[in-house]
Write a protein that holds these residues in place. Structure first.
Motif, PDB file in Angstrom:
ATOM      1  N   GLY A 166       0.787  -1.228   0.000  1.00 52.97           N
ATOM      2  CA  GLY A 166       0.000   0.000   0.000  1.00 52.97           C
ATOM      3  C   GLY A 166       0.817   1.275   0.000  1.00 52.97           C
ATOM      4  N   SER A 167       2.113   1.182  -0.232  1.00 47.31           N
ATOM      5  CA  SER A 167       2.974   2.355  -0.210  1.00 47.31           C
ATOM      6  C   SER A 167       2.832   3.169  -1.488  1.00 47.31           C
ATOM      7  N   ASP A 168       3.362   4.384  -1.474  1.00 52.28           N
ATOM      8  CA  ASP A 168       3.378   5.209  -2.682  1.00 52.28           C
ATOM      9  C   ASP A 168       4.214   4.564  -3.779  1.00 52.28           C
ATOM     10  N   ASP A 169       5.266   3.821  -3.389  1.00 53.47           N
ATOM     11  CA  ASP A 169       6.070   3.116  -4.392  1.00 53.47           C
ATOM     12  C   ASP A 169       5.222   2.148  -5.210  1.00 53.47           C
ATOM     13  N   LEU A 170       4.211   1.594  -4.568  1.00 53.90           N
ATOM     14  CA  LEU A 170       3.317   0.658  -5.232  1.00 53.90           C
ATOM     15  C   LEU A 170       2.197   1.380  -5.981  1.00 53.90           C
ATOM     16  N   ASN A 171       1.616   2.368  -5.357  1.00 53.84           N
ATOM     17  CA  ASN A 171       0.370   2.961  -5.854  1.00 53.84           C
ATOM     18  C   ASN A 171       0.546   4.062  -6.887  1.00 53.84           C
ATOM     19  N   TYR A 172       1.773   4.544  -7.069  1.00 56.01           N
ATOM     20  CA  TYR A 172       2.014   5.592  -8.062  1.00 56.01           C
ATOM     21  C   TYR A 172       3.129   5.163  -9.008  1.00 56.01           C
ATOM     22  N   VAL A 173       2.932   5.425 -10.291  1.00 54.66           N
ATOM     23  CA  VAL A 173       3.942   5.100 -11.289  1.00 54.66           C
ATOM     24  C   VAL A 173       4.254   6.344 -12.115  1.00 54.66           C
ATOM     25  N   HIS A 174       5.353   6.260 -12.848  1.00 54.30           N
ATOM     26  CA  HIS A 174       5.815   7.365 -13.685  1.00 54.30           C
ATOM     27  C   HIS A 174       5.581   6.982 -15.137  1.00 54.30           C
TER      28      HIS A 174
END
Length: 388
Positions: free
Chosen positions: A332-340
């Motif tokens: 559930g981290s931002d590393d997981l939930n947001y991509v570039h």
């Protein structure tokens, strides 16, 4: 001792056993338009779109956060628009990738393998714009799930508006490989031989039984098969072999047949569960393969100034390594939930970074808007800050 076979007969048999059935040829799925394509929206330059779902779970840390890993994507970003905060639909690889193509957060489990009820971007484009089967393609790294990305089961859309799909082995299925073993691999024709073959084709045309359109379609199939053989697609290996084949197929389809839309689905980055190093290698190799695709687009007079390219992961990876020194996807981290993600094309801004939080499901409405179609059931919006 290998049998001798005429080049034309070999290619004709190869087209049949390799999955290019007569119905596909007859439908025009492998024929090019007889004249140069025009933009579908007045005032816009885009005639072709490539959508690359960099699936398998890819964190921004290993892409734009590690510039040495992705020089090709960095080049796209410098000439196009970069979206560092795309919110994902973390529903497992299948559902999250499907969401990119439908514009809807798809509740699909990791083991699901069935078509969903929602139309895909390919169906919207084909129905609204009247595009032929051969104008819309999907290439994948292989696997039964990925065939479901070409169309859904909505009663107003469905198979009749779906994309033509090739898996990671393209036309090179088991029967085709058996044919190669039996007859050997043909060498590409020289310019002189090609000119002579074309004169003979026009002169005799198998006794006149083929129409001009059929001869043209067959000639393009021949070129496609020879390109596949001589460029070594079947021999690609390494950590990203499936993804590399999907990208190579996309390159060949785009440069030879000039379709309106090519979707590409990657997945080899999922090796991250067991090896961070192998995952990083997939990222680097896939970026290099994207670079080869872009080089082909830039080198083509018709494609160079008329093609839009989108690249984005379906979701990222956990913040911390697991016990195997790999990366899972569930914290559930931002590393997981947001991509570039990145978009490049003649109608887009140049060198722009959009810091707003947007969504991966915004891509389908954006592509539809670019071509003048309507993603009427999608839940996403057109990407803000993209258009010039």
């Amino acid at each position: 001792m290998k049998q001798h076979i005429r080049r034309r007969d070999f290619l004709r048999q190869a087209a049949l056993v390799g999955g290019l059935a007569p119905s596909l040829l007859a439908s025009g799925a492998l024929a090019l338009p007889r004249r140069a394509l025009a933009p579908l929206v007045p005032g816009r330059k885009t005639k072709h779109v490539v959508l690359i779902a960099f699936s398998g779970g890819v964190r921004s840390r290993e892409t734009f956060g590690t510039p040495d890993n992705v020089p090709s994507m960095l080049a796209l970003a410098k000439e196009g628009v970069s979206f560092p905060r795309l919110k994902t639909s973390n529903l497992g690889h299948f559902g999250a990738s499907m969401s990119i193509f439908t514009g809807i957060s798809e509740p699909r489990g990791i083991r699901d393998n069935q078509r969903g009820p929602d139309p895909t971007v390919f169906e919207y484009l084909r129905k609204d714009l009247g595009l032929a089967q051969g104008e819309v393609w999907v290439t994948t790294s292989g696997g039964a799930q990925q065939t479901n990305y070409s169309y859904g089961l909505h009663p107003e859309y469905g198979a009749r508006y779906g994309a033509t799909i090739l898996d990671g082995d393209g036309i090179f299925n088991a029967k085709f490989k058996t044919l190669l073993d039996e007859f050997g691999r043909p060498k590409p024709a020289s310019e002189r031989e090609a000119a002579l073959v074309e004169r003979l084709r026009r002169g005799i045309s198998d006794g006149g039984r083929e129409t001009g359109d059929e001869r043209e379609a067959l000639a393009r199939v021949e070129k496609y098969i020879l390109d596949e053989l001589t460029r070594g697609t079947t021999g690609l290996s390494g950590a990203n072999a499936g993804d590399a084949k999907a990208l190579r197929l996309a390159r060949n389809l785009l440069t030879i047949f000039k379709p309106r839309v090519v979707g590409v689905v990657l997945q080899n980055a999922d090796v991250a569960h067991t090896s961070f190093n192998a995952y990083s290698e997939v990222v680097r190799r896939n970026d290099a393969a994207i670079g080869e695709l872009m080089a082909a687009i830039r080198a083509d007079d018709e494609l160079r100034d008329s093609t839009a390219v989108f690249v984005l992961p379906e979701f990222g990876r956990d913040h911390d390594l697991n016990s195997r020194r790999g990366l899972d996807h569930g914290d559930g981290s931002d590393d997981l939930n947001y991509v570039h993600g990145v978009a490049w094309g003649p109608d887009f801004k140049r060198g722009r970074v959009v810091e707003d939080e947007l969504r991966t499901i915004d891509v389908t409405p954006t592509i539809c808007s670019l071509f003048g179609a309507e993603a009427k059931l999608a839940k996403g919006d057109v990407l803000r800050g993209l258009f010039a």
